[in-house]
Design a protein around this motif. Structure first.
Motif, PDB file in Angstrom:
ATOM      1  N   GLN A   1      -4.827   1.914  -0.889  1.00  0.00           N
ATOM      2  CA  GLN A   1      -4.447   0.975   0.016  1.00  0.00           C
ATOM      3  C   GLN A   1      -2.906   0.195  -0.177  1.00  0.00           C
ATOM      4  N   ARG A   2      -3.081  -0.171  -1.252  1.00  0.00           N
ATOM      5  CA  ARG A   2      -1.812  -0.287  -1.844  1.00  0.00           C
ATOM      6  C   ARG A   2      -0.775   0.134  -1.620  1.00  0.00           C
ATOM      7  N   ASN A   3      -0.924   1.081  -2.508  1.00  0.00           N
ATOM      8  CA  ASN A   3       0.171   2.208  -2.716  1.00  0.00           C
ATOM      9  C   ASN A   3       0.163   3.023  -1.611  1.00  0.00           C
ATOM     10  N   GLU A   4      -0.268   2.847  -0.381  1.00  0.00           N
ATOM     11  CA  GLU A   4       0.354   4.008   0.713  1.00  0.00           C
ATOM     12  C   GLU A   4       2.062   3.775   0.633  1.00  0.00           C
ATOM     13  N   PRO A   5       2.822   4.593   1.135  1.00  0.00           N
ATOM     14  CA  PRO A   5       3.954   4.361   0.965  1.00  0.00           C
ATOM     15  C   PRO A   5       4.614   3.018   1.827  1.00  0.00           C
ATOM     16  N   TRP A   6       3.649   3.285   3.232  1.00  0.00           N
ATOM     17  CA  TRP A   6       4.580   1.603   4.126  1.00  0.00           C
ATOM     18  C   TRP A   6       4.223   0.307   3.412  1.00  0.00           C
ATOM     19  N   ARG A   7       3.170   0.854   2.721  1.00  0.00           N
ATOM     20  CA  ARG A   7       3.237  -0.589   2.167  1.00  0.00           C
ATOM     21  C   ARG A   7       4.339  -0.672   0.769  1.00  0.00           C
ATOM     22  N   GLU A   8       4.521   0.411   0.712  1.00  0.00           N
ATOM     23  CA  GLU A   8       5.508   0.150  -1.057  1.00  0.00           C
ATOM     24  C   GLU A   8       7.140  -0.219  -0.713  1.00  0.00           C
ATOM     25  N   GLU A   9       7.120   0.447   0.437  1.00  0.00           N
ATOM     26  CA  GLU A   9       8.569   0.073   1.342  1.00  0.00           C
ATOM     27  C   GLU A   9       8.682  -1.401   1.603  1.00  0.00           C
ATOM     28  N   LEU A  10       7.546  -1.269   2.331  1.00  0.00           N
ATOM     29  CA  LEU A  10       7.712  -2.845   2.316  1.00  0.00           C
ATOM     30  C   LEU A  10       8.216  -3.651   1.725  1.00  0.00           C
ATOM     31  N   ARG A  11       7.395  -3.482   0.009  1.00  0.00           N
ATOM     32  CA  ARG A  11       7.600  -4.974  -0.850  1.00  0.00           C
ATOM     33  C   ARG A  11       8.832  -4.413  -1.045  1.00  0.00           C
ATOM     34  N   LYS A  12       9.243  -3.379  -1.215  1.00  0.00           N
ATOM     35  CA  LYS A  12      10.702  -3.262  -1.850  1.00  0.00           C
ATOM     36  C   LYS A  12      11.727  -3.731  -0.933  1.00  0.00           C
TER      37      LYS A  12
ATOM     38  N   ARG B   1       5.787 -13.835   3.954  1.00  0.00           N
ATOM     39  CA  ARG B   1       6.123 -14.918   2.490  1.00  0.00           C
ATOM     40  C   ARG B   1       4.956 -14.489   1.609  1.00  0.00           C
ATOM     41  N   CYS B   2       4.088 -13.448   2.113  1.00  0.00           N
ATOM     42  CA  CYS B   2       2.857 -12.983   1.432  1.00  0.00           C
ATOM     43  C   CYS B   2       3.620 -11.279   0.497  1.00  0.00           C
ATOM     44  N   LEU B   3       3.164 -11.993  -1.163  1.00  0.00           N
ATOM     45  CA  LEU B   3       3.714 -10.996  -1.715  1.00  0.00           C
ATOM     46  C   LEU B   3       2.923  -9.460  -1.940  1.00  0.00           C
ATOM     47  N   ASP B   4       2.135  -9.619  -1.654  1.00  0.00           N
ATOM     48  CA  ASP B   4       1.222  -8.508  -1.421  1.00  0.00           C
ATOM     49  C   ASP B   4       0.443  -7.698  -2.759  1.00  0.00           C
ATOM     50  N   CYS B   5       0.433  -9.475  -3.313  1.00  0.00           N
ATOM     51  CA  CYS B   5       0.010  -8.909  -4.731  1.00  0.00           C
ATOM     52  C   CYS B   5      -0.745  -7.681  -5.721  1.00  0.00           C
TER      53      CYS B   5
ATOM     54  N   GLU C   1       3.682  -7.866   9.082  1.00  0.00           N
ATOM     55  CA  GLU C   1       4.726  -8.441   8.827  1.00  0.00           C
ATOM     56  C   GLU C   1       5.833  -6.692   9.454  1.00  0.00           C
ATOM     57  N   ARG C   2       5.409  -5.079   9.494  1.00  0.00           N
ATOM     58  CA  ARG C   2       5.735  -4.425   9.747  1.00  0.00           C
ATOM     59  C   ARG C   2       5.320  -3.968  11.615  1.00  0.00           C
TER      60      ARG C   2
END
Ligand SMILES: Cc1cc2nc3c(=O)[nH]c(=O)nc-3n(C[C@H](O)[C@H](O)[C@H](O)COP(=O)(O)OP(=O)(O)OC[C@H]3O[C@@H](n4cnc5c(N)ncnc54)[C@H](O)[C@@H]3O)c2cc1C
Ligand SMILES: Cc1cc2nc3c(=O)[nH]c(=O)nc-3n(C[C@H](O)[C@H](O)[C@H](O)COP(=O)(O)OP(=O)(O)OC[C@H]3O[C@@H](n4cnc5c(N)ncnc54)[C@H](O)[C@@H]3O)c2cc1C
Ligand code: SF4
Ligand code: FES
Lengths: 490, 263
Positions: free
Chosen positions: A11-22, A67-71, A94-95
């Motif tokens: 789930q963390r690797n889903e594209p939208w999560r990655e994009e958000l992290r970046k 603020r959450c770093l999506d650890c 966040e999104r």
């Protein structure tokens, strides 16, 4: 309950999560100050029953979520007894996919709007937040949880969870507190025919009769109950299992298994002189009169004391709720009398802060030893023993010890005793073969919550003694999974 | 919601309601009570189950109009519904063959005594009922009581019916006449206090059914607590019946008046 790390990773690797992290640097995220919950003015709110916390605005929530770093290895989840997928719901906020966030909460929690309000977050999820290691304030997980579920409710598009095909198997639940409700929800999802029996005339357990509306409005609880009803869960109020209907009756009526979630409803007293004077009451009596019976309202037939000088004995949530209720019912002087220091008070920090703002007087390191009555038998004074902190005890807390000869007599016209509750003995005494510990809690298999009676499972305060809403809910879910397994393997 | 199928006026201040409650009718025993609540803002008040019909699935409640909530219940009619009714609550009366049992009741306490009289009789006891009231009009359920009592002594304060005198006078006459093995008393707190003082003098074991203020009736609030033998007990779960000689009646009366100024 083991968290499936593979699933979390996927789930963390889903594209939208990655994009958000970046999209934002961690340093930048960490530099955002923690949001402050808007709340009613203390002077105003201490005279009414309106909810004190007003909830976050959308903008506040979006910023806090950032603020959450999506650890990669989110520790917050290990602090949550039901393992809410915290990064996933926060990142959905966040999104700006708030309804998705609400759905995420519901994957593991039956009452997110409740937990977002009453969980002791600083001791649970937020205590494990990575920000604390960086000497910053934890992400306001509880506030965000409340925001997402309130948003969903107000949007008018509350989702009713999908149900498995009905299997026609009848399951009984004893008690409609958080343990019973979350169990019922999960069993309905598995396809069972669930009936909840409740002794009182209202559904919700402590959520209704204990926790006051200025902290948890009854409407919020009712919405959740409504959803369960839509899922086919039946509720029978005014029915005491073990009295109105017996264990054997339930079996005869075809209930294949029973979940006991009858709570810890028995108030403790200190057994000191004068405790039975009129004007001395348990927090359960006080809060029930007001919260369940609306005794503070003109229309209600139930009376309640309106003390001017009120002492509440204890330092937990129940004590805070009682003392703040007393303020709202017009007490000029509302005091907390607690034998330990403030650091050791078990109440949620937020409630202590709110109580202080509302003018509650804290008398820490004081222990009541006697109540004195007037000629009509009404309490008029209390004698307290002054305490100091001694050596740390087994629990690591410094033990309160008496300061010899140091006592004080305080004028009071009402005393609320809020020093804890014991497990309700009714069910153990009515179910032959159900074994209890020396504290009266029902003994269960820790993994399955099954009791010594194979068709009876138990959870919540009746197993733990007075605990928390989310732990009770966690038990409900765990018992549902175990019972489902036991019934399908049969 | 429980339907009222029959209403009877027993005296100017006392009515009897027959209420549909099949589960309770089936499981109740002598000494049990229910909690009744009327309407959204109604108070939860305890009432003894004065009788039951398992075939019809009904229970009998006998209510004395003493205040706001009891008045509302007394005003209900056949066909009306009681919003909330829960029970049976409390411990059942301890019934066995004691020998001779004096059942001393006053006012509306006569109603809860009915099932006890019946059960005591069926267990083989000789049952002598002493019923007391201020005046003739307030004597209730006389025929019902006679059915299972070997003897009924009626006492009125003003002598308008039965013998003139207090309930204690009636009991003392019986004690002076024959051996009494047990006394059961239900009525106003003061009455039970004086019955208790009397039987203590004669060393007769005595059981009193206490009517304290209650909220939940399930042991959750502690409103109903009394001191019995120096220990705190909850009337709703430990009682309502206790060894009368151990009960602190003065404290109980004081607590009964607790909410007087707040209603
Ligand atoms: C005033 C107060 C404030 C609190 N504040 C917080 C807080 O801020 N945060 C937090 O996490 N926790 C708080 N708690 C603790 C929390 O409420 C409890 O841990 C939780 O409610 C336990 O849930 P439960 O389902 O086990 O039992 P309960 O909520 O106690 O529910 C049990 C239900 O079972 C019913 N019942 C009992 N026996 C029977 C029977 N024989 N037949 C049918 N029904 C029966 C009862 O009437 C009751 O409705 C508070 C508690 C109190 C009293
Ligand atoms: C186990 C039990 C069984 C009972 N059975 C019966 C019954 O079968 N029939 C019946 O008529 N009554 C019975 N009672 C008493 C009944 O519950 C009260 O009369 C009723 O609660 C009074 O309510 P109210 O609002 O009408 O009066 P209120 O306005 O509350 O009070 C009127 C007066 O009654 C006193 N009072 C208040 N509550 C009680 C109480 N619980 N008991 C005695 N006095 C009280 C008050 O001090 C006041 O002086 C029983 C009580 C108990 C505890
Ligand atoms: S349910 Fe409670 S512990 Fe779990 S995340 Fe929400 S606030 Fe934290
Ligand atoms: S009535 Fe609440 S404990 Fe007895």
């Amino acid at each position: 309950m083991a968290i499936n790390t593979e699933y979390l990773k996927a789930q963390r690797n889903e594209p939208w999560r990655e994009e958000l992290r970046k999209s934002t640097k961690n340093k930048e995220r960490a530099d955002i100050p923690r949001v402050k919950m808007p709340e009613l003015n203390a002077e105003y709110r201490s005279k009414n029953y309106e909810e004190v916390n007003l909830g976050l605005s959308l903008d506040q929530a979006l910023l806090e979520a950032k603020r959450c770093l999506d650890c990669p290895d989110p520790q917050c989840m290990t602090g949550c007894p039901v393992e809410i997928n915290i990064p996933k719901f926060i990142k959905n906020i966040e999104r700006n996919e708030i309804l998705e966030a609400a759905k995420t909460l519901k994957e593991t929690s039956a009452l997110p709007a409740v937990c977002g309000r009453v969980c002791p977050q600083e001791k649970q999820c937020e205590s494990k937040c990575i920000h604390l290691k960086m000497k910053k304030e934890a992400v306001a997980i509880g506030y965000l949880e409340r925001f997402a579920s309130d948003y969903e409710r107000e949007s008018g598009s509350i989702s009713v969870p999908e149900l498995a095909k009905s299997n026609g198997i009848k399951i009984a639940v004893v008690g409609s507190g958080p343990a019973g409700l979350s169990f019922a929800g999960d069993m309905a999802k598995y396809g069972y025919d669930v009936t909840v029996f409740e002794a009182l005339h209202e559904i919700g357990g402590v959520l209704k009769y204990g926790i006051p509306e200025f902290r948890l409005p009854n409407d919020i609880v009712d919405v959740e109950i409504d959803i369960l009803q839509k899922m086919g869960v039946k509720f029978i109020t005014n029915c005491i299992v073990g009295k109105t209907i017996s264990y054997e009756d339930l079996q005869e009526e075809g209930f294949k298994a029973i979940f006991v979630a009858s709570g810890a409803g028995l108030p403790n007293f200190m057994n000191i002189p004068g405790e039975n004077l009129s004007g001395v009451l348990s927090s359960n009596e006080y809060l029930t009169r007001v919260n369940l019976m609306s005794a503070n309202k003109e229309e209600s037939d139930t009376p309640v004391f309106f003390g001017k000088n009120v002492a509440v004995v204890g330092g937990g949530n129940t004590a805070m709720d009682s003392v703040r209720t007393a303020r709202r019912l017009g007490a000029e002087k509302a005091m907390i009398v607690y034998r330990r220091s403030e650091e050791e008070m078990p109440a949620r920090l937020e409630e202590v802060k709110h109580a202080k703002e509302e003018g509650v007087i804290f008398m820490n390191l004081n222990n009541p030893i006697e109540y004195i009555g007037d000629d009509k038998g009404r309490v008029k004074q209390m004698v307290v023993q002054k305490m100091e902190l001694g050596e740390p005890d087994a629990s690591g807390r410094r033990k309160p010890v008496e300061i010899l000869g140091a006592t004080e007599t305080i004028d009071v016209d009402m005393v609320v005793v809020a020093i804890g509750v014991s497990p309700n003995p009714l069910i153990p005494s009515a179910f032959e073969g159900l074994n209890v510990s020396k504290w009266g809690t029902i003994i269960v298999n820790q993994d399955t919550l099954q009791t010594d009676l194979p068709d009876v499972f138990a959870g919540g305060d009746i197993v733990r003694g007075g605990a928390t809403v989310i732990l009770a809910m966690g038990d409900g879910r765990k018992a549902a999974a175990a019972m489902h397994k036991a019934l399908t393997e049969k | 919601m429980n339907k009222i199928v029959k209403k009877e006026v027993l005296s100017q201040n006392v009515v009897k309601l027959e209420v549909e409650a099949p589960l309770i009718a089936k499981s109740r025993k002598a000494g049990h009570f229910v909690i009744v609540k009327l309407g959204k803002y109604g108070e939860r008040i305890p009432l003894t189950i004065a009788g039951a019909d398992t075939n019809k699935g009904t229970i009998d409640l006998v209510i004395q109009n003493v205040g706001k909530s009891s008045k509302k219940i007394c005003e209900l009619n056949e066909g009306d519904f009681i919003t909330d009714l829960v029970g049976p609550l409390g411990k059942a009366t301890h019934i066995e063959n004691f020998g001779t049992v004096v059942c001393a009741c006053g006012g509306v306490g006569t109603a809860p005594m009915l099932p006890i009289i019946e059960a005591m009789k069926k267990a083989g006891n000789k049952v002598i009922t002493v019923q007391a009231a201020r005046t003739k009009e307030l004597i209730i359920l006389e025929d019902e009581i006679k059915k299972y009592s070997d003897e009924v002594v009626i006492m009125t304060d003003d002598g308008s019916y039965g013998n003139k005198g207090l309930v204690t006078n009636g009991i003392e006459d019986v004690i002076n006449r024959e051996k009494v093995d047990l006394c059961v008393t239900i009525g106003p707190a003061v009455m039970m206090k004086f019955v208790s003082l009397l039987t203590q003098k004669y060393n007769i074991p005595t059981v009193a059914s206490l009517n304290t203020i209650m909220v939940d009736g399930t042991g959750m609030c502690g409103a109903c607590r009394v001191t019995v033998g120096g220990k705190t007990k909850f009337v709703c779960v430990d009682g309502p019946e206790f060894d009368a000689h151990q009960v602190d009646f003065d404290e109980m009366m004081m607590r009964l008046n607790s909410y007087k100024d707040f209603e």
